[in-house]
Structures are given as C-alpha cells and as structure tokens.
Design a protein around this motif. Structure first.
Motif, short mmCIF file in Angstrom:
data_model
loop_
_atom_site.label_atom_id
_atom_site.label_comp_id
_atom_site.label_asym_id
_atom_site.label_seq_id
_atom_site.Cartn_x
_atom_site.Cartn_y
_atom_site.Cartn_z
N THR A 41 -8.30 -4.70 -6.45
CA THR A 41 -8.38 -3.45 -7.06
C THR A 41 -7.19 -3.18 -7.41
N PRO A 42 -6.97 -2.09 -8.69
CA PRO A 42 -5.46 -1.79 -9.21
C PRO A 42 -4.96 -1.07 -8.27
N ALA A 43 -3.99 -1.22 -7.91
CA ALA A 43 -2.87 -0.53 -7.05
C ALA A 43 -2.96 0.91 -7.18
N TRP A 44 -3.14 1.54 -8.19
CA TRP A 44 -3.36 3.00 -8.30
C TRP A 44 -4.63 3.44 -7.67
N ARG A 45 -5.66 2.72 -7.64
CA ARG A 45 -6.90 3.08 -7.05
C ARG A 45 -6.84 3.30 -5.48
N GLU A 47 0.74 -1.25 0.09
CA GLU A 47 0.06 -0.07 0.00
C GLU A 47 0.81 1.26 0.11
N PHE A 48 1.90 1.22 0.68
CA PHE A 48 2.90 2.40 0.82
C PHE A 48 3.42 2.48 -0.60
N LEU A 88 1.59 -0.09 -11.30
CA LEU A 88 0.29 0.67 -10.59
C LEU A 88 -1.02 0.10 -11.25
N ARG A 89 -0.95 -0.01 -12.63
CA ARG A 89 -2.10 -0.69 -13.37
C ARG A 89 -2.23 -2.06 -13.26
N GLU A 90 -1.20 -2.74 -13.29
CA GLU A 90 -1.11 -4.14 -13.52
C GLU A 90 -1.16 -4.97 -12.22
N THR A 91 -0.89 -4.45 -10.83
CA THR A 91 -0.74 -4.96 -9.81
C THR A 91 -1.99 -4.81 -8.97
N GLU A 92 -2.69 -5.85 -8.62
CA GLU A 92 -3.93 -5.56 -7.75
C GLU A 92 -3.78 -5.96 -6.45
N LEU A 93 -4.40 -5.11 -5.35
CA LEU A 93 -4.20 -5.33 -3.91
C LEU A 93 -5.54 -5.41 -3.44
N LEU A 94 -5.51 -6.24 -2.29
CA LEU A 94 -6.85 -6.69 -1.70
C LEU A 94 -7.30 -5.52 -0.68
#
Length: 171
Positions: free
Chosen positions: A154-158, A46-47, A124-130
């Motif tokens: 969700t995409p990391a940028w969001r 997240e950081f 940021l676009r291709e990595t998804e975080l819970l």
C-alpha cells in the motif's frame, strides 16, 4: 537575520540562504506526537510514513504562528479532522500544495519549505509498504500469530495517515 519566520544565513557567495523553519518545525511536531504515542520504532518506515503524513498536515493546515507554543494544542482538533478516515486527505494535500506554490511567500512558506513538503509527499505517494490488509474478510485466513494474516502493498501515506491520526488521539 529573520525573514518571515525563517532564519537566514550568509551563503558562500554573499547570498542569503533561507532555512526552511516552517517545514522543520512541522516535522518536529509530527515526530514528537508519534514518539509520545509510542506506536512503532522511530527507525521504521511506518514511523517515517506517519511522521511525513502528520508533518504535511501540520505544515499545510495553518500559518507559522499556528506552530508555536500554545497554538499547537488548539490545532490538534483540526489535525484530527483532516486525518480522519472518511476525509479525502490525499486530494487535500495536492490542493494545498498547489495553492502554496501559486501564492507569494506570504504566511512564511518559502521555496525550501515547499521543496521539503513536496519531497515528503512524493515519498508518501511513491513508496509502498507491506501492511495488514484491513479490507480482508475476517475469518478468511487462520491467524496463528500477531504478524499472520493477509498483507498488501500500500502507498506509504495510506499507512502513515491512520498512524498519525492515532498518535494525535494518544497525545
């Protein structure tokens, strides 16, 4: 030897290597804003998402001169506007990267700077975080603890963009 705000060094073949100082400085500013806000551990994904989103915002929103000293303080309002919830930040990033790539190296943007910016944007676009589902209906699930509740990939940028925006507010 300095070139357009970037430090050059002699490479192994006698060619000059260009250090991507504009990107590195934008990343440093983003890192400091997030660390000052103390919103999450610096080792978390997240950081990283927040740092990369802020670094892209800083890098693409001005010139190298905007990144030095007192100008950073005057740019905070611009960064807040760009990262606001109702702004199409992701399309702005796409457009600004395309403009920077099409332009000559004026303004200090070099191929190494842009390569790092593109890599950050790709991550940021291709990595998804819970992350917590901010669109979930309140009261839809009983929450028994801080980490409970609906989550979505969700995409990391969001996730990084609102964290970066909050970090600017806390600065």
């Amino acid at each position: 030897m300095l070139h357009r705000g970037h430090e050059g060094t002699e490479g192994p073949d006698g060619d000059e290597l260009t250090v991507p100082m504009a990107w590195l400085y934008a990343e440093y500013i983003a890192d400091e804003l997030l660390r000052t806000g103390d919103l999450m551990p610096p080792t978390s994904f997240e950081f990283r998402a927040g740092r990369d989103a802020l670094a892209l915002t800083v890098f693409l929103s001005g010139s190298d001169e905007d990144l030095c000293g007192i100008r950073v303080v005057t740019r905070l309002e611009t960064w807040l506007d760009l990262t606001a919830y109702d702004q199409p930040w992701h399309t702005w990033v796409d457009r600004r990267l395309a403009e920077a790539e099409a332009a000559t190296p004026a303004g200090g943007r070099t191929a190494p700077d842009l390569a790092l910016a593109r890599a950050a944007w790709r991550w940021l676009r291709e990595t998804e975080l819970l992350a917590p589902d901010l669109n979930a209906v309140p009261g839809g699930m009983p929450a028994t603890g801080e980490d409970d509740g609906p989550k979505v990939w969700t995409p990391a940028w969001r996730l990084g963009l609102p964290l970066g925006h909050l970090a600017i507010h806390l600065f």
